[in-house]
Design an enzyme around this catalytic site. Structure first.
Site, PDB file in Angstrom:
ATOM      1  N   GLU A  51       0.883  -1.159   0.000  1.00 35.90           N
ATOM      2  CA  GLU A  51       0.000   0.000   0.000  1.00 35.90           C
ATOM      3  C   GLU A  51       0.927   1.217   0.000  1.00 35.90           C
ATOM      4  O   GLU A  51       1.879   1.264   0.781  1.00 35.90           O
ATOM      5  CB  GLU A  51      -0.862   0.029   1.267  1.00 35.90           C
ATOM      6  CG  GLU A  51      -1.819   1.217   1.252  1.00 35.90           C
ATOM      7  CD  GLU A  51      -2.648   1.369   2.533  1.00 35.90           C
ATOM      8  OE1 GLU A  51      -2.267   0.810   3.566  1.00 35.90           O
ATOM      9  OE2 GLU A  51      -3.669   2.082   2.463  1.00 35.90           O
ATOM     10  N   ARG A 275       5.892 -13.063   8.954  1.00 38.26           N
ATOM     11  CA  ARG A 275       6.622 -11.849   8.642  1.00 38.26           C
ATOM     12  C   ARG A 275       7.893 -11.811   9.465  1.00 38.26           C
ATOM     13  O   ARG A 275       8.051 -12.548  10.428  1.00 38.26           O
ATOM     14  CB  ARG A 275       5.746 -10.619   8.894  1.00 38.26           C
ATOM     15  CG  ARG A 275       5.175 -10.551  10.285  1.00 38.26           C
ATOM     16  CD  ARG A 275       4.232  -9.365  10.388  1.00 38.26           C
ATOM     17  NE  ARG A 275       4.937  -8.132  10.086  1.00 38.26           N
ATOM     18  CZ  ARG A 275       4.322  -6.988   9.783  1.00 38.26           C
ATOM     19  NH1 ARG A 275       3.013  -6.938   9.729  1.00 38.26           N
ATOM     20  NH2 ARG A 275       5.007  -5.900   9.557  1.00 38.26           N
ATOM     21  N   LYS A 285       5.052  -0.290  10.261  1.00 42.86           N
ATOM     22  CA  LYS A 285       5.009   0.973   9.527  1.00 42.86           C
ATOM     23  C   LYS A 285       4.428   2.073  10.403  1.00 42.86           C
ATOM     24  O   LYS A 285       4.884   3.208  10.398  1.00 42.86           O
ATOM     25  CB  LYS A 285       4.121   0.823   8.283  1.00 42.86           C
ATOM     26  CG  LYS A 285       4.876   0.881   6.971  1.00 42.86           C
ATOM     27  CD  LYS A 285       3.934   1.101   5.802  1.00 42.86           C
ATOM     28  CE  LYS A 285       3.356  -0.179   5.255  1.00 42.86           C
ATOM     29  NZ  LYS A 285       2.566   0.000   4.022  1.00 42.86           N
TER      30      LYS A 285
END
Length: 571
Positions: A51, A275, A285
RNA sequence: UACCCGGUGGUGUAAUCGGCAGCACAGAAGGUUUUGGUCCUUCUAGUUCAGGUUCGAGUCCUGGCCGGGUAACCA
């Protein structure tokens, strides 16, 4: 005729097979089986779907490497597709940055793709689901929808608008699209099952109304697809075969499959993997953004940041990051890697390729009392012992030098090989010197060492075969160039990032700025991005802030320091 | 505790059909060395627990324990 010393051909082929079948992680095992079974015609197509709302970090690097490497290994392609379905959070600034970072990491793709390019197709598919009776417009408020969804232990209840006619739904959906309905007044929902065990299957929202401009489609659209409604369909449009994502999407897979099955279109397989987390840093983030916004760090490219641009500025090469991602492997269990492993790959990458230089970070004056007044010697130094092709250079040597404060102890501890009263050490590429006397300031700090040198030891060897244990680095006072050196250490004090902790304790020593550092003159012409090993210290690179007026170096990573371990143990 | 995942040395990650638990980092000891770097050698250390199936279980089954994810009109 068979030779006893050689394995039979049968054995050889078995061994070779064994080696090729090597260490395949679970993703590659699944994909290899799919290829073998001619699933998707034996084709492999992956994608990396960021994104555009932030800068990629080390965690993304793992996902990038996995997707691009797997595509390459299986002769397929990996798309770069921006998942740009939430205009409120996104910006083109990030699109450019993400592309740049991925290229820097070493990967390329054809055209850049955008989920926003599929908005038209997505809308047609939404109409199809409505016509099939698989979606409906819900006029409930956001709170009503949330309340109706139930909880982990309570089933949800049907919306009062759940059984509208196809025509009414179609009409309402069109009004949503055209902006005739205000934000928040309605959503399009998939009609699945409000009592489903998986909360994500309780009539999930597909479209929300947002009267805001999108960074690519402008104000054409008044409704925007949610992640779940956009993602799988985008994968399908791109003929993705394996949609690799992180573990938190496991719960979304049934919905991913449901949409594709209802639509009857190409159905990629979603596979989830863990992850990447690394100790003593942040791989969220949101939290990284907060550190930047709060002014705790200089920006997304602060060398302490685990972002690709932060690591780049710090001096990490993409080769090291790729190797790190390869070496950490991939599995289905959440894990946290030690920062030491990353640093190991960085050193291993830099060691064979960067040239060595002498640099004194915390200078202490050393005077050679028996050096011939005014004489300057040009000493020969090897640029890189790991690479003969790197050649040699000369370094000026004279009677006034700087050495590292840390290389002198007035009272030498056990196993100390360096400077101390009466001790003889070797100056790298130069001569043996012995400390005869100290000069102290008013408060008792040693400010100068007075030494004698042995002229017979030029180059670092004594004709009488006398050996010294220690070799230290130095810089000629009259020839040194000044520089600022920025030392970095772990970002967080705690190894583990505390879950839910928005304000992790930053390491106050994560940045230490040294000024007045003394470098060998050769470094005067170094320019931004150049990398060196400062001998006995670490790997350094010239920072962006560097100029001809003032050199600035970043410490990329220190060398391993076994003396520090010995000393620590002694205490 | 509703559903879903998952537990192999300190940290990660391998182990073909159920067949000698391997590798890397970290740690320790030693060697080489004009960087206390690199390199080399050696060592330490592991299958979450209890049952079951089996000649044989890290692997299959049952149960416990522990950890993670999930209740945005975020992704």
């Amino acid at each position: 005729m068979p030779d006893a010393d050689f394995p039979s051909s049968e054995e050889t082929s078995e061994e070779n097979e064994g080696e090729e079948a090597v260490r395949r992680d679970f993703l590659r095992t699944i994909i290899a089986a799919d290829v073998a079974n001619q699933k998707n015609g034996g084709r492999v197509q992956t994608r990396f779907p960021p994104e555009p709302n932030g800068y990629p970090h080390i965690g993304h690097a793992k996902a990038i490497c996995i997707n691009f490497e797997i595509a390459r290994e299986f002769g397929g392609k990996c798309n770069l597709r921006f998942d740009d379905t939430n205009p409120e959070a996104e910006d083109v600034e990030y699109v450019d940055a993400i592309e740049e970072d991925i290229r820097w990491l070493g990967y390329d793709w054809g055209d850049t793709l955008f989920a926003s390019d599929y908005f038209g197709q997505l809308y047609e598919w939404a109409q199809q689901l409505v016509r099939q009776g698989d979606a409906y417009v819900d006029d409930q408020s956001i709170d009503e929808i949330r309340a109706g969804r139930g909880s982990r232990t309570e089933p949800g209840v049907d919306s009062p608008f759940r059984n509208r006619s196809v025509d009414e739904n179609l009409g309402l959906l069109e009004k949503m699209r055209q902006g005739d309905l205000p934000e928040g007044s309605a959503v399009l929902r998939a009609k699945i099952d409000m009592k489903h065990d998986n909360l994500g299957m309780r009539d999930p929202v597909m479209y929300r109304i947002r009267h805001v401009a999108h960074h690519r489609t402008g104000d054409v659209w008044k409704i925007y697809a949610t992640y779940d409604w956009a993602h799988g369909q985008s994968d399908s449009i791109e003929s993705i075969t394996h949609s690799l994502c992180s573990l938190e999407f496991v719960n979304h897979r049934p919905l991913y499959d449901w949409f594709l099955d209802k639509l009857g279109v190409h159905h990629p397989q979603q596979i989830e993997f863990a992850r990447l987390n690394v100790t003593n840093t942040v791989t969220s983030k949101r939290k990284l953004r907060k550190l930047v916004d709060d002014g705790l760090l200089a920006g997304w490219d602060d060398p302490r940041m685990p972002t690709l641009r932060g690591m780049r500025r710090r001096g990490y090469r993409p080769e090291a990051i790729r190797e790190f991602c390869r070496i950490v492997g991939v599995a289905t269990v959440n894990s946290e890697h030690e920062m030491a492993l990353l640093e190991h790959t960085v050193r291993e990458d830099l060691n064979p390729v960067v040239e060595r230089r002498l640099a004194v970070l915390r200078p202490l004056e050393l005077i050679i009392t028996n050096w011939p007044e005014g004489q300057v010697d040009q000493l020969e130094a090897v640029n890189n012992p790991e690479d003969p092709d790197a050649g040699k250079r000369t370094i000026p040597f004279a009677g006034r030098l700087f050495v590292e404060q840390d290389d002198f102890r007035e009272e030498a501890p056990k196993k100390w090989f360096r400077l101390a009263p009466g001790r003889e050490v070797r100056l790298r590429w130069g001569y043996f010197v012995t400390v005869d006397d100290l000069v102290k300031d008013d408060v008792g700090n040693v400010v100068q060492l007075r030494c004698t040198y042995d002229p017979e030891t030029r180059g670092g060897q004594s004709p009488d075969g006398r050996r010294v244990k220690g070799t230290i680095h130095w810089v000629s006072t009259d020839h040194a160039v000044d520089a600022e050196v920025r030392l970095y250490d772990k970002l967080l004090l705690d190894a583990d990032e505390q879950a839910g902790d928005d304000k992790p304790a930053l390491n106050p020593a994560s940045l230490e700025v040294l000024t007045g550092c003394k470098l060998e003159p050769d470094l005067a012409t170094a320019s931004a991005g150049d990398r060196f090993q400062f001998e006995r210290s670490g790997y350094y690179c010239v920072d962006l802030d560097s100029s001809s007026d003032g050199l600035v170096f970043n410490r990329t990573v220190s060398l391993r320091d076994s003396w520090a371990k010995i000393e620590k143990k002694g205490k």
